[in-house]
Design a protein around this motif. Structure first.
Motif, PDB file in Angstrom:
ATOM      1  N   SER A 195     -76.927  38.503  77.698  1.00 55.04           N
ATOM      2  CA  SER A 195     -76.862  39.923  78.069  1.00 55.04           C
ATOM      3  C   SER A 195     -78.029  40.708  77.489  1.00 55.04           C
ATOM      4  O   SER A 195     -78.697  40.265  76.553  1.00 55.04           O
ATOM      5  N   GLY A 196     -78.230  41.909  78.037  1.00 54.79           N
ATOM      6  CA  GLY A 196     -79.260  42.803  77.527  1.00 54.79           C
ATOM      7  C   GLY A 196     -78.893  43.350  76.157  1.00 54.79           C
ATOM      8  O   GLY A 196     -79.773  43.605  75.322  1.00 54.79           O
ATOM      9  N   THR A 197     -77.617  43.542  75.931  1.00 57.90           N
ATOM     10  CA  THR A 197     -77.194  43.970  74.599  1.00 57.90           C
ATOM     11  C   THR A 197     -77.629  42.922  73.573  1.00 57.90           C
ATOM     12  O   THR A 197     -78.155  43.259  72.509  1.00 57.90           O
TER      13      THR A 197
ATOM     14  N   ASN B  29     -81.480  43.039  72.969  1.00 59.31           N
ATOM     15  CA  ASN B  29     -81.848  44.196  72.136  1.00 59.31           C
ATOM     16  C   ASN B  29     -81.424  43.984  70.689  1.00 59.31           C
ATOM     17  O   ASN B  29     -82.184  44.245  69.754  1.00 59.31           O
TER      18      ASN B  29
ATOM     19  N   HIS C  55     -79.776  53.467  74.894  1.00 55.71           N
ATOM     20  CA  HIS C  55     -78.700  52.485  75.063  1.00 55.71           C
ATOM     21  C   HIS C  55     -78.439  51.745  73.742  1.00 55.71           C
ATOM     22  O   HIS C  55     -77.296  51.518  73.368  1.00 55.71           O
TER      23      HIS C  55
ATOM     24  N   GLU D 105     -74.136  50.119  72.513  1.00 47.13           N
ATOM     25  CA  GLU D 105     -74.098  48.715  72.083  1.00 47.13           C
ATOM     26  C   GLU D 105     -73.130  48.532  70.916  1.00 47.13           C
ATOM     27  O   GLU D 105     -73.330  47.701  70.026  1.00 47.13           O
TER      28      GLU D 105
ATOM     29  N   GLU E  44     -87.065  52.990  75.682  1.00 43.79           N
ATOM     30  CA  GLU E  44     -86.260  52.504  76.815  1.00 43.79           C
ATOM     31  C   GLU E  44     -86.929  52.923  78.120  1.00 43.79           C
ATOM     32  O   GLU E  44     -87.210  54.104  78.320  1.00 43.79           O
TER      33      GLU E  44
ATOM     34  N   ASN F 266     -81.862  54.947  81.217  1.00 41.31           N
ATOM     35  CA  ASN F 266     -80.586  54.942  81.926  1.00 41.31           C
ATOM     36  C   ASN F 266     -79.967  56.342  81.917  1.00 41.31           C
ATOM     37  O   ASN F 266     -79.731  56.944  82.962  1.00 41.31           O
TER      38      ASN F 266
ATOM     39  N   ASP G 159     -86.692  48.339  75.272  1.00 41.65           N
ATOM     40  CA  ASP G 159     -85.481  48.024  76.028  1.00 41.65           C
ATOM     41  C   ASP G 159     -85.840  48.219  77.497  1.00 41.65           C
ATOM     42  O   ASP G 159     -85.726  49.313  78.045  1.00 41.65           O
TER      43      ASP G 159
ATOM     44  N   ALA H 234     -84.403  47.032  80.204  1.00 40.93           N
ATOM     45  CA  ALA H 234     -83.308  46.563  81.078  1.00 40.93           C
ATOM     46  C   ALA H 234     -83.706  46.741  82.546  1.00 40.93           C
ATOM     47  O   ALA H 234     -83.486  45.865  83.361  1.00 40.93           O
ATOM     48  N   ARG H 235     -84.300  47.917  82.851  1.00 43.85           N
ATOM     49  CA  ARG H 235     -84.755  48.187  84.233  1.00 43.85           C
ATOM     50  C   ARG H 235     -86.271  48.344  84.276  1.00 43.85           C
ATOM     51  O   ARG H 235     -86.797  49.168  85.024  1.00 43.85           O
TER      52      ARG H 235
ATOM     53  N   CYS I 201     -83.495  42.878  81.807  1.00 43.26           N
ATOM     54  CA  CYS I 201     -82.251  42.377  82.411  1.00 43.26           C
ATOM     55  C   CYS I 201     -82.519  41.764  83.780  1.00 43.26           C
ATOM     56  O   CYS I 201     -83.209  42.355  84.608  1.00 43.26           O
TER      57      CYS I 201
ATOM     58  N   LYS J 242     -79.342  43.404  86.505  1.00 43.00           N
ATOM     59  CA  LYS J 242     -79.253  44.779  87.029  1.00 43.00           C
ATOM     60  C   LYS J 242     -79.826  44.779  88.453  1.00 43.00           C
ATOM     61  O   LYS J 242     -79.398  43.981  89.263  1.00 43.00           O
TER      62      LYS J 242
HETATM   63  C1  LIG Z   1     -77.537  47.614  80.964  1.00 46.13           C
HETATM   64  C2  LIG Z   1     -78.450  47.990  79.885  1.00 46.13           C
HETATM   65  C3  LIG Z   1     -78.643  47.172  78.765  1.00 46.13           C
HETATM   66  C4  LIG Z   1     -77.928  45.854  78.547  1.00 46.13           C
HETATM   67  O1  LIG Z   1     -76.689  45.780  79.022  1.00 46.13           O
HETATM   68  P1  LIG Z   1     -75.831  44.424  79.148  1.00 46.13           P
HETATM   69  O2  LIG Z   1     -74.670  44.918  79.940  1.00 46.13           O
HETATM   70  O3  LIG Z   1     -75.506  44.014  77.775  1.00 46.13           O
HETATM   71  O4  LIG Z   1     -76.635  43.399  79.860  1.00 46.13           O
HETATM   72  C5  LIG Z   1     -79.552  47.586  77.820  1.00 46.13           C
HETATM   73  N1  LIG Z   1     -80.242  48.719  77.969  1.00 46.13           N
HETATM   74  C6  LIG Z   1     -80.098  49.512  79.039  1.00 46.13           C
HETATM   75  C7  LIG Z   1     -80.940  50.733  79.153  1.00 46.13           C
HETATM   76  C8  LIG Z   1     -79.204  49.190  80.021  1.00 46.13           C
HETATM   77  O5  LIG Z   1     -79.057  49.994  81.085  1.00 46.13           O
END
Ligand SMILES: *Cc1c(COP(=O)(O)O)cnc(C)c1O
Length: 343
Positions: free
Chosen positions: A57-59, A62, A83, A88, A136, A140, A169, A171-172, A197, A200
């Motif tokens: 996972s992204g969590t 990070n 995030h 987290e 980030e 998000n 981070d 993720a996107r 990620c 996503k």
């Molecule tokens: C979704 C997200 C993550 C990681 O999320 P997981 O659900 O753990 O994969 C990390 N940072 C941002 C900005 C996100 O949107």
């Protein structure tokens, strides 16, 4: 149902599923999964970084990055919308024993000056030692907005002068690359570690990558093990990630187009108070004070649209590859048809 709660809800396409079924696998804890290795090498090459680590996972990516850049008692500098800070589970404290200095940026984007003003020096023993800055991109909670590379370059410079690590981070991140016409190599040059990620907007069912130097990834591999993130025949999943990187990045602009048109439509509707600037696949907007958020979401549900609120009057839509053009027409119709109850 048209599910725009998040871009994490996508299902593998038939071609992605086929790639998954055909994957060559082995035991990745022994380093023997050919597809995981291929994904890690492909991603590292794409960003011009030495190595990469596939994680659940992204969590986790990070949290691993924060762990390898800090010691207990150190301080992490990030935006108050980050995030890593908000979503987290308090992991910065739980996993790394570090404290956090939050900055109030512009929808999640702070400046190099703000970083410099908030660094604690190492000389005075009263203060937690600033050790890491996290950025980030896209943000998000900032409505999917993107960073200017020039500001990140200035932050890199501040980090160099003060001996701080810089983590992204991302993720996107691919949404930002497509929206801004930037290259992954430039990000690879600017950051010590990057998390991306695959689950996503890229449409893989599971998985994130941590990128960095060989030395960082060796440390990260150990932390992944401690967190229980060592997986076995993970190549079936990694194959989806490889497929996503090859086939699902350029199409992100289609999601951005839908988000932009949605933002423009919302601007014209009397029951909408404000819309955050739309740059990528996320639309965040506020309903007028007298408008019932629950009634609005119920109206959408009756039009086969699933969405949720991220604040009392604040709603978020996220576009992704499972939202077809036909679905999109249905969404616009539903938005036009909503009439708030008379106060
Ligand atoms: C979704 C997200 C993550 C990681 O999320 P997981 O659900 O753990 O994969 C990390 N940072 C941002 C900005 C996100 O949107």
């Amino acid at each position: 149902m048209i599910d725009i709660r998040s871009d994490t809800v996508t299902r593998p396409t038939p071609a992605m599923l086929q790639a998954m079924m055909a994957a060559q696998v082995g035991d990745d804890v022994f380093g023997e999964d050919a597809t995981v290795n291929a994904l890690q090498e492909r991603a590292a090459r794409l960003f011009g970084m030495e190595a990469a680590l596939y994680c659940p996972s992204g969590t986790m990516t990070n949290q691993i990055a924060i762990k390898i850049h800090t010691q207990p008692g150190d301080e992490v500098i990030c935006d108050e919308l980050a995030h890593v800070y908000l979503y987290e589970g308090g992991g910065i404290a739980f996993n790394s024993g570090a404290s956090v200095r939050t900055l109030r940026g512009n929808n999640g984007r702070f400046t190099a000056d703000q970083v410099e003003e908030n660094i604690n020096g190492r000389e005075n023993a009263h203060f937690p030692c600033s050790q890491l800055v996290t950025v980030e991109n896209t943000v998000n909670k900032g409505g999917g907005c993107c960073w200017d590379l020039a500001e990140i370059e200035r932050i890199r410079d501040v980090c160099n002068r003060h001996g701080l690590a810089l983590h992204l981070d991302g993720a996107r991140l691919f949404n930002a690359l497509v929206a801004r016409g930037q290259t992954p190599q430039r990000y690879g040059e600017l950051f010590d570690t990057i998390s991306v990620c695959l689950s996503k907007g890229l449409g893989a069912p599971v998985g994130s990558l941590l990128l960095g130097s060989k030395a960082h990834i060796v440390k990260a591999h150990r932390v992944r093990k401690v967190l229980g993130g060592g997986m076995r025949q993970a190549g079936f999943l990694a194959a989806a990630g490889l497929y996503a990187i090859e086939h699902h990045t350029q199409r992100l602009s289609q999601d951005h187009d839908k988000a932009r048109v949605t933002g423009e439509t919302l601007q014209t509707l009397p029951y909408v108070a404000t819309v955050l600037p739309v740059e990528t696949n996320i639309v965040v907007f506020r309903l007028g004070e007298a408008v019932g958020t629950a009634a609005f979401l119920q109206h959408l549900r009756e039009h086969q649209v699933l969405a949720f609120a991220i604040g009392k009057q604040t709603v978020r839509f996220v576009f992704h590859l499972d939202v077809s053009d036909e679905h999109f027409g249905q969404l616009l119709t539903a938005l036009q048809a909503f009439r708030p109850a008379a106060p």
